[in-house]
Design a protein around this motif. Structure first.
Motif: not given
Length: 454
Positions: A140, A144, A147-148
């Protein structure tokens, strides 16, 4: 469950270290190495900068702070006579401040623990990258990962700032207070002019078996007696009052409830100060009784130890009963009427209905609140301090009066006597007592058992 999870993660880390390549192994020594080698440059840079800043801070700040925490200072602040422009003057001489050294030392330990958590996150990241490479899954990007934080780990993102606040404003002061109990920080060792030192369990020994035992155990006994009577008198009389008001045929129920709730609407300190004036030796109540010829001399409602204790419990009933009445009223109004009607048809008396249906239902719901009230009464500073100030005085007690609770004695030791070490010991003892009684009582109640089953 928590220990099993930690062991599982630790075993997973060791497995990653054994079977992972140079990318994984480097992360155990250079934070962010695995991220760099897997092209996660921003995340790797953040981990690396954290390690560099920690090393610099550890050498320049943490080591001296830990040394200060161990010694608590070696040179006291003072004054020194010096000749300035031909005039002899007292010039301040810099020295150590034990209180500052203790705070900075504890803060340094917490800082190291926070770094260890970040280091653990670095290892988790390296293990995750190892597993992704092993399973031929895509790595990732930094975006990304971000975003988690707004998706699956959003709860952790929201908790970040509160956790920092808890560490700074709750954990650090709490650890500092506990640490004071193991030092000689009293009125003879007040910083910055004087240094205090570590004394181990000496303060606890003094409190439990030494010179303070003659004050501690009488106040402990009175604290527990007060907590029991203050809790259960309000509880039972509150239930009784609620039952009387909600009895069928009683008119003006709302008016009766409103009259008793007025005592809750008035600020507690106003009620207590009024009661203090009312029950004084030269107060209105004694004056009225003397004018009626019922007494020849003033009754010592607050000036005699035994009388004062009964007076305190009575005044607390006046303040606390309406609270229990309101809660009990809500429970009584929602009782299963079909069971009560069935019991009446079977010929059960009102007392039997109360004993078998009403009271168990009230107790089941109010048990957690009852425990909370008991612990609150152990720490009930307002009623004692505003009504009697801990008095009357007792020459056998150190900085305490006949009606002082442990919490009011703690206040006097801190504010009036400046014996912070003894006050800290009392604070720890109060916490242990509160936790012990809470767990002991609650785990044996139906509220806990039924809650566990559900």
């Amino acid at each position: 469950m928590g220990d099993t999870t930690i062991k599982s993660q630790a075993n997973s880390m060791l497995d990653a270290f054994k079977h992972g390549g140079i990318k994984t192994k480097l992360s155990f020594f250079i934070m962010g190495a695995s991220n760099f080698l897997n092209k996660q440059f921003i995340k790797g840079f953040l981990f690396l900068m954290t390690e560099i800043l920690f090393v610099i801070t550890f050498v320049t700040q943490v080591i001296p702070s830990i040394h200060g925490l161990i010694t608590l200072g070696t040179t006291a602040q003072g004054v020194q006579k010096q000749v300035v422009d031909g005039i002899e003057m007292n010039v301040p001489v810099a020295g150590d401040n034990s209180m500052i050294l203790l705070i900075f030392g504890l803060a340094s330990i917490i800082f190291c623990l926070v770094f260890l958590y970040v280091y653990w996150c670095n290892l988790k990241s390296a293990r995750r990258l190892y597993e992704l490479n092993r399973d031929n899954k895509p790595i990732p990007t930094f975006i990304e990962d971000l975003k988690t934080l707004y998706d699956s780990r959003f709860h952790m993102t929201l908790m970040f700032i509160p956790i920092i606040g808890v560490i700074v404003f709750t954990i650090l002061p709490l650890v500092y207070m506990i640490s004071i109990a193991f030092t000689s920080y009293d009125h003879n060792h007040l910083p910055p002019k004087n240094l205090f030192s570590w004394v181990g369990l000496q303060n606890f020994s003094s409190m439990l078996t030494g010179r303070m035992a003659g004050t501690f155990f009488p106040l402990l006994s009175w604290t527990l007696i007060w907590a029991v009577f203050a809790t259960f008198t309000c509880f039972f009389f509150g239930i009784l009052l609620a039952l009387l008001i909600n009895t069928k045929g009683v008119r003006g129920k709302k008016i009766w409830r409103t009259l008793f709730v007025i005592t809750m609407a008035v600020p507690q300190f106003i009620s207590l100060l009024i009661m203090r004036s009312l029950l004084a030796d030269a107060g209105p109540l004694n004056t009225l009784l003397q004018n009626w010829g019922w007494i020849d001399s003033s009754l010592p409602f607050l000036s005699d130890g035994t009388w004062a204790k009964f007076s305190i419990i009575f005044v607390n009933m006046w303040i606390g009963i309406p609270v229990t009445m309101l809660v009990s009223t809500a429970i009584i109004m929602n009782l299963p009427q079909d069971q009560i009607e069935a019991a009446e048809i079977d010929g059960a008396s009102r007392f039997q209905i109360f004993k078998s249906i009403t009271f168990p239902e009230i107790l089941l719901i109010m048990t957690p609140n009852l425990i909370q009230q008991f612990i609150g009464n152990i720490n009930n500073f307002n009623v004692i301090y505003l009504l009697t100030g801990g008095g009357p005085t007792n020459s056998r007690y150190y900085q305490a009066g006949e009606t002082d609770l442990l919490v009011t004695w703690l206040y006097k030791l801190t504010v009036e006597a400046a014996d912070y070490n003894l006050a800290s010991v009392i604070g720890i003892i109060i916490f242990v007592l509160s936790a012990f009684f809470s767990l002991l009582v609650y785990t044996r109640t139906n509220s806990y058992k039924q809650g566990g089953v559900s």
